[in-house]
Structures are given as structure tokens and as C-alpha cells.
Motif scaffolding. Sequence first.
Motif, short mmCIF file in Angstrom:
data_model
loop_
_atom_site.label_atom_id
_atom_site.label_comp_id
_atom_site.label_asym_id
_atom_site.label_seq_id
_atom_site.Cartn_x
_atom_site.Cartn_y
_atom_site.Cartn_z
N GLY A 9 33.36 30.87 49.19
CA GLY A 9 32.71 30.42 50.42
C GLY A 9 32.27 31.60 51.28
O GLY A 9 31.23 31.55 51.92
N ILE A 68 36.26 17.38 47.09
CA ILE A 68 35.31 18.37 47.62
C ILE A 68 34.15 17.67 48.31
O ILE A 68 33.72 18.06 49.40
CB ILE A 68 34.79 19.29 46.50
CG1 ILE A 68 35.91 20.20 45.99
CG2 ILE A 68 33.62 20.14 47.00
CD1 ILE A 68 35.51 21.06 44.81
N SER A 107 30.49 22.38 44.01
CA SER A 107 30.10 22.05 45.38
C SER A 107 28.59 22.20 45.56
O SER A 107 27.94 21.35 46.19
CB SER A 107 30.85 22.94 46.37
OG SER A 107 30.49 22.63 47.70
N GLU A 164 26.06 19.11 46.43
CA GLU A 164 25.20 19.20 47.61
C GLU A 164 23.74 19.00 47.26
O GLU A 164 22.93 18.61 48.11
CB GLU A 164 25.39 20.54 48.31
CG GLU A 164 26.72 20.68 49.04
CD GLU A 164 26.88 22.03 49.72
OE1 GLU A 164 25.93 22.86 49.59
OE2 GLU A 164 27.90 22.26 50.37
N SER A 224 36.00 19.68 51.80
CA SER A 224 35.55 21.04 51.51
C SER A 224 36.30 21.56 50.32
O SER A 224 37.32 20.99 49.90
CB SER A 224 35.78 21.96 52.71
OG SER A 224 37.17 22.15 52.93
N GLU A 262 30.67 32.36 54.89
CA GLU A 262 31.81 32.03 55.74
C GLU A 262 32.62 33.30 56.00
O GLU A 262 32.35 34.35 55.41
CB GLU A 262 32.68 30.96 55.06
CG GLU A 262 31.94 29.64 54.84
CD GLU A 262 32.78 28.62 54.10
OE1 GLU A 262 32.36 27.46 54.00
OE2 GLU A 262 33.85 29.02 53.59
N THR A 315 43.67 28.39 53.98
CA THR A 315 42.64 27.36 54.15
C THR A 315 42.56 26.85 55.58
O THR A 315 41.67 26.06 55.90
CB THR A 315 42.91 26.18 53.21
OG1 THR A 315 44.21 25.65 53.50
CG2 THR A 315 42.87 26.62 51.75
#
Length: 290
Positions: free
Chosen positions: A257, A88, A24, A28, A92, A263, A138
Motif C-alpha cells: 500500500g 478486502i 485488490s 477495484e 482494506s 500510503e 495495521t
Amino acid sequence: MIAASSMFIPLAAFFWGVSGGIASILMESGWDALVVSFYRGFVGFLFALAWLMLRPHHSGLANQQLWLWSALAGLGVAGNFTFYFISIAHGSVAVAATLMYCAPVFVYLVSFAFKLEKPTTAKWVAIAVVMLGIVLLTQLYEISASGLSLIGICAGLLAGLSYAVFIFGFKYAAPHGSPQSILSIAFAVLAITLIVPSDADQILSALGSSQWHLFLILGILGAGLSFVLYIAGIKRTTPVLASMVAMIEPITATLFGVAVLNESLSIIQIVGMGLILVTVTALSVTSSKA
């Protein structure tokens, strides 16, 4: 040895969860999902090839059945890596992991069709509890329709189907050769399959980029070391049980995360995590006793 091997799959799943977070980060940063998948598999190929060179005995490389089933496993893992990362990129890590782990449904249906598994109430309950735990963890039920793209949903489900293909490919290749031979062939097929549609400029530029170490870590944890642990565990368990135990990956992805992306976990998510941990632990203990 059997008891120890039952813990290999959860450990491999932990590394896969971490690799999803690393992927991820790379995507990004602008790296294409195919390129990320290619390097994950290519590093895994180098890892498996080195293992084969160190332990070449009973490789089974002269057996055509080994090549056939290993190639099928390679196509499965190529699809799993690629579709998972695409999911992803369009959603996410948590959602992608949840969709991918519909794999037990595919595995169970195929196992039932070929009479490899006998359906029991306990197995259905275990699958239902683990899936419920993943949904709670999730928080898939809270995600609005605008937060999910059709591409992300389809890619996640295809990742699960590809994962099931890998499980059966490896299972049927195992009697014909060594694990290191199977992985070497499978990852070679993956690399050949993915290098053609990948961006050649990105593949070359990744080697000299400032994030080359992330590609290396992704390959070691996401393919090299994790698959060695996985195949050591799957040799002594059934496809359905292996896929359910490996569901610990969404836990790792979510914790990644929390730790890296700042998060947070709600009470509902913690409940979901507990359901998964308790269920997969019970399944591991039951498999060891059997």
C-alpha cells in the motif's frame, strides 16, 4: 537444509502479501472476488500439475488417504482465497490480513485438542506479541465502526479458519504422497469448487482482458511459487509455528500500500512491524535449532 527451510515460509508469506495487493487492484477494476480467487487457484493448479509431471515418482495417487486429506486442504485454500478477497473488497488489505491471521488461534486450539502441541508460556507470549504487532501495524484500533462492515469482519475471520483447515489437511496428507500430488489435488478441488458460483462471463473475458498479466502474476506468486516454498517449509515445522511465521504477510500487504498506493507508515506502525519481524525471526531460529 532445516535452517534454509525455516526461511521458505516467510518468503511465501511475502508473495502472499503481494498477491493481496494485486487482487485488490483487480477487484477495484471490477473483477469479482470469486473470479480472482478462481484464477489464483487455477494458475496454481497448472503450476503444481507441471511439477507433478516432471517429478511423478512416489506420488501416492493410488492412496485414498492422500485424496481425502488433499481434498480437505483444497477446500481450506478455496475458502481462504475467497474469504480473504471478499474481506478486502469490503474493507482494506491491511484489515483483511489482520483478521485472517487470527488463524494461529484456531490452529493452536485444534493442536491442543488433538495433543499435537504442548501449550507453554513462551508460545502464548509469542502469539500475543505478534498479534499486538499486527494491530499496531495495521492501526486496527483507529478504524471507526463505519469503516468495517459485518461482511468484511466475518469474511476475514473465516479466511483465518479456512487457512487452519488447509494447514491440517496438508499436514495429514503429507505422509501419503508427494507435495506436488497434494497441491495438484488441492488446487483441482479449489478450481472445481469456485468455478460453479463464479461469473462465467467474467472468467472468459479475463483471458482476453488488458489485465490478464495481473491474473497470471497473482497465480504464480499467490499460489504456484509461494505454495511450493510453503510446503517445503511446513514439512519441518509445527502447524502453530508455521502459521505464526507466515504472519509476515500483513507486513508485505501494508508495504504494498505504501509503495503502490502512496500510503504512509506512522511511528506506531513501524513499531508494530518491528515486533513482528523480531518475533518471527526468533521463532524461525528456535524451530531450526529444534
